[in-house]
Structure formats: C-alpha cells, structure tokens
Design a protein around this motif. Structure first.
Motif, PDB file in Angstrom:
ATOM      1  N   GLY A 101      -0.333   3.369  -4.671  1.00 33.70           N
ATOM      2  CA  GLY A 101      -1.505   3.249  -5.532  1.00 33.70           C
ATOM      3  C   GLY A 101      -1.283   2.305  -6.686  1.00 33.70           C
ATOM      4  N   ASP A 138      -2.651   9.222   2.404  1.00 33.20           N
ATOM      5  CA  ASP A 138      -3.211   7.946   1.939  1.00 33.20           C
ATOM      6  C   ASP A 138      -4.065   8.116   0.687  1.00 33.20           C
ATOM      7  N   PRO A 191       0.816  -1.217   0.000  1.00 36.60           N
ATOM      8  CA  PRO A 191       0.000   0.000   0.000  1.00 36.60           C
ATOM      9  C   PRO A 191       0.845   1.259   0.000  1.00 36.60           C
ATOM     10  N   GLU A 244      -3.654   6.034  -2.601  1.00 35.86           N
ATOM     11  CA  GLU A 244      -4.111   4.651  -2.436  1.00 35.86           C
ATOM     12  C   GLU A 244      -5.632   4.571  -2.486  1.00 35.86           C
TER      13      GLU A 244
END
Length: 444
Positions: free
Chosen positions: A155, A350, A152, A353
């Motif tokens: 992406g 994040d 992770p 992702e």
C-alpha cells in the motif's frame, strides 16, 4: 456463434462472484459454459444456470468455514506467512493436481477456451498442455510489479526522486523472492504434462493468451504500464447469488452507513462488533452485513444498527452515504461505482493495496483493523462531513460507468474462442512463441 468454455475457480471468497458473473454472462449469450470448482461453490455456480464440475484430486475447500478453508490464512502470524499459505496450498503446491483435473475434463469434453481464476496456475498449466487458448481473470488490482507504479502489496504511495526509485527496486525484489519456493512444485507439474519448465513463478502467470483485469482502470495509477496481453475489462457489479433477496433497511431518515467485512472467514467478528459500536455513537443508521462466514446472531449491535447475514449491496448502495469495508475489491468497487465514499478497515490479503488506491483517489480514508469504535466513528463523521470524498467517489462512478457500458470481458473471451477455431488441432495455445513477461511491459 455457439462456443464451449471451461472455467476454473476455487473457494477464494471475493474472487468467486466476478468469475461466476462472466460465466453467467457467456451462458446468457448462448454459449456452453461449465465451471470446475470446489463442491462448496456448486450451488452458487448452478444458481447462475451454469454447470458445476467438481475437482477430483485438487483441493476442496470452503472459505466461509474456518474448519474447511484450505489456506487458513487467518492463522498466519505475518503477511509473509499468509502469502506462503496461498502459494503452497493453492498456487504452486497443488499445481499438478489442478493441471491433472483440468486436462482430464478438457479431454473428456473439449472446450474452445479455458478461463482460469488468476491464482490457479495449475489449471492454466492444464489448458496450456491441452493446446487451447487460456484467459486468466484477475479479480482485483493487478498484483505484480510493473513500470510506473510502486510495488504492489504494502500500500505504498508512488515514489519520487532517486531514493524513491531505489525503494521500489529493493522492495520489488523482496516481494518477488518468496515466490521462488513454489517454483519446484510448479515446474514438476509442467514437466509432468509435457511442458517446458519456467524460470520463475511470475513467468508462469504470463503463460496465457489474455490477462483480463476485472478492476477499474481509473482506480489504478495513470502512468502504470502493463504487459501487452493484459486488458482492463472493467469490474463486475452484480451481487452474488447468496446475497440476493429483499432489502431491509433500518428505520429512520438519518444517513445510511452500509458496513460489511469479508465474505470469507478472516476472524472478523471483533471488528464487526467495533463497527457496530461506532455506529451506535453516531447520528446514522447502520446496515451491517456479516456475510456467510459469521452468524449475525453472534454480533451484538445498538438499536440504530440492523445486522443481517446478507443484503443486495447493489440496491443498498442507492441509499447509502458511506460504506465501511475491509477494502475487499468487490465491495470497494461497487461502492465507488455507486458514488459512495468509503471508510476502509483492511484485514489483510490485497486489502491494504485497495485501501491505498481508494485514499489516493480521494474517495475514502483508512483506519487500522484494530481501530477503536471511537476512531471508526470519527472516520465515518469525517467522510460524511467533507464533500470532497463524495465528489471523488462520484468522479470514479462516472469513469466506471463508461468502462462497463459494454461487456469487455465477454468480448475478449468470445474473440479468443473464434480465434481458437482457426487453429490447427494441437497448435500451441499462445499468441506468440514466447510470452511477454514482466520485463517486456507495454502500455495497455
């Protein structure tokens, strides 16, 4: 049965509302709930009828104010630099301070369970030292490598073939290696509180009784396998207290595009203006929410775009045809839960992702944070015109509705509290003598 819960969180932008949502739900069920949090969050904590407690030695920040933000990841020049700030200023660097404050609060007013936002390893260390059950709340997709999924962060699409598997092995090591610089500070905090050191920071994340992932299982990879103590408990879909109020919509009957970027400061005003300009060239109505980090008066917008600091997204999404978002987990999942497809403009953290998972699910597309108004307008038009995006979002909406039909997070925490009452005083707060680490993954 009435139980006492101590929550621990920090001014982490979109991570705050889901944590406080669970605290509020427990309070509404009659439990005694208090929250260790930065003073900047106390008004929001109290708005949910929950008692706020201030950190005394741990960092105090305000993610909506660039001058008071602890991490200041918007100043970092690279993703690695942004990560290092999180590691050194929240997760590992001040771990001893978070542990000291948490343990002091637990000694002054014992609780049955400590519930810590996932990044607060210091708070979890304090709970472990107190010998009570500890639950960790992950407010996004599970952020560590596991079997059945690409590493992770970047992406990536799922790997295939020998070269793909080699890619994943190499990148997993590269992604985990920077955590090593935080290990000395973390182990110093553990030893200072009578705990044995851990071999890696990643191992410390597993020194809890439960990892509760507040993300739809349906949004993650179907074949991904997780640690045995991890539970997907579904997202929290209620709006934060600061977004409450009456909904005002732009005039007209053209399709409504709901747009908004981070609730914390990510130097996003230029992106907000490009989104407004893009909507100004399209036959749509735009509702652009700046969040508490940006003054809406500083964002110029065309006549078909209403700019406001906040709006109840849960209500606005009932009218929306498309959401433009930075792919923060909260906004992305609320949109999908409403069956609304997305145009993702990830800024960092994040978000790359999350955007990739939205794309892989067929429920949206991604454009660069530097995309021009013309590119953004084209992306919005594509999502509006191609029905496959809405169908995919509606499919996810049905799956999310099934996940949140019961409050699994509350059920898991109440079960931990019940189990805690059967322990001998001072018994270790773990399910087993050794945690199940990343190398001991089982299907959830």
């Amino acid at each position: 049965m009435h139980k006492k819960f101590l929550f621990a969180t920090w001014s982490g932008g979109g991570a705050v509302p889901p944590v406080l949502s669970i605290a509020r739900a427990l309070r509404e069920r009659g439990h005694d709930v208090r929250v260790l949090a930065d003073r900047s969050l106390h008004e929001e904590v109290a708005a949910g009828g929950v008692e706020p407690i201030a950190w005394t030695t741990a960092p105090q920040g305000d993610a909506t104010d660039p001058a008071k933000d602890v991490i200041k990841d918007f100043e970092a020049r690279t993703p690695i630099g942004a990560f290092a700030r999180l590691r050194d200023r929240i997760v590992c660097g001040p771990a001893a301070d978070y542990a000291r404050d948490t343990l002091a609060e637990l000694r002054a007013r014992p609780a049955a369970v400590l519930v810590a936002e996932h990044m607060l390893l210091g708070a979890a260390t304090g709970g472990e030292a107190a010998g009570i059950p500890v639950a960790s709340l992950v407010t996004t997709l599970y952020p560590f490598p596991t079997p059945g999924a690409p590493p992770p962060g970047p992406g990536l699409a799922p790997a295939s073939g020998m070269l793909g598997r080699l890619r994943d092995r190499v990148l997993t090591q590269l992604i985990l290696k920077p955590w090593g610089k935080g290990l000395p500070a973390l182990n110093a905090a553990r030893v200072a509180h009578g705990l044995s050191p851990v071999d890696s920071v990643i191992d410390a994340f597993d020194r809890v009784d439960r990892v509760l992932v507040l993300s739809p299982r349906a949004l993650d990879y179907p074949g991904r396998r997780f640690p045995a103590h991890l539970r997907h408990v579904g997202p929290r879909l209620d709006d934060p207290a600061w977004a409450a109020g009456e909904l005002e919509l732009p005039e007209g009957d053209a399709p409504l595009v709901l747009a908004g970027l981070s609730s914390s400061f990510m130097n996003q005003r230029a992106q907000l203006e490009r989104i407004a300009d893009a909507l100004g060239t399209s036959p749509v109505r735009g509702l652009l929410t700046t969040g508490p980090a940006v003054d809406p008066a500083t964002v110029r917008a065309p006549g078909n775009v209403l700019v406001t600091a906040a709006a109840p997204h849960g209500t606005a999404l009932r009218h929306a045809a498309v959401t433009i978002t930075h792919a923060g987990h909260g906004t992305a999942v609320k949109s999908l839960a409403a069956g609304v497809p997305l145009v993702c403009v990830p800024l960092g953290r994040d978000q790359i992702e999350v955007a990739r998972h939205v794309e892989l699910a067929g429920a949206g597309i991604t454009v660069s944070k530097n995309a021009s108004p013309r590119m953004i307008a084209r992306a919005v038009d594509r999502v509006l015109q191609e029905p496959s995006y809405r169908r995919a979002a509606q499919r996810l909406a049905a799956e999310i509705a099934a996940e949140v039909a019961t409050d699994r997070a509350v059920a898991e925490l109440e079960a931990l509290a019940v189990r805690a009452t059967g322990r001998d005083e001072g018994a270790p707060g773990r399910d087993t003598a050794e945690p199940s680490g990343p190398s001991q993954m089982l299907s959830s």
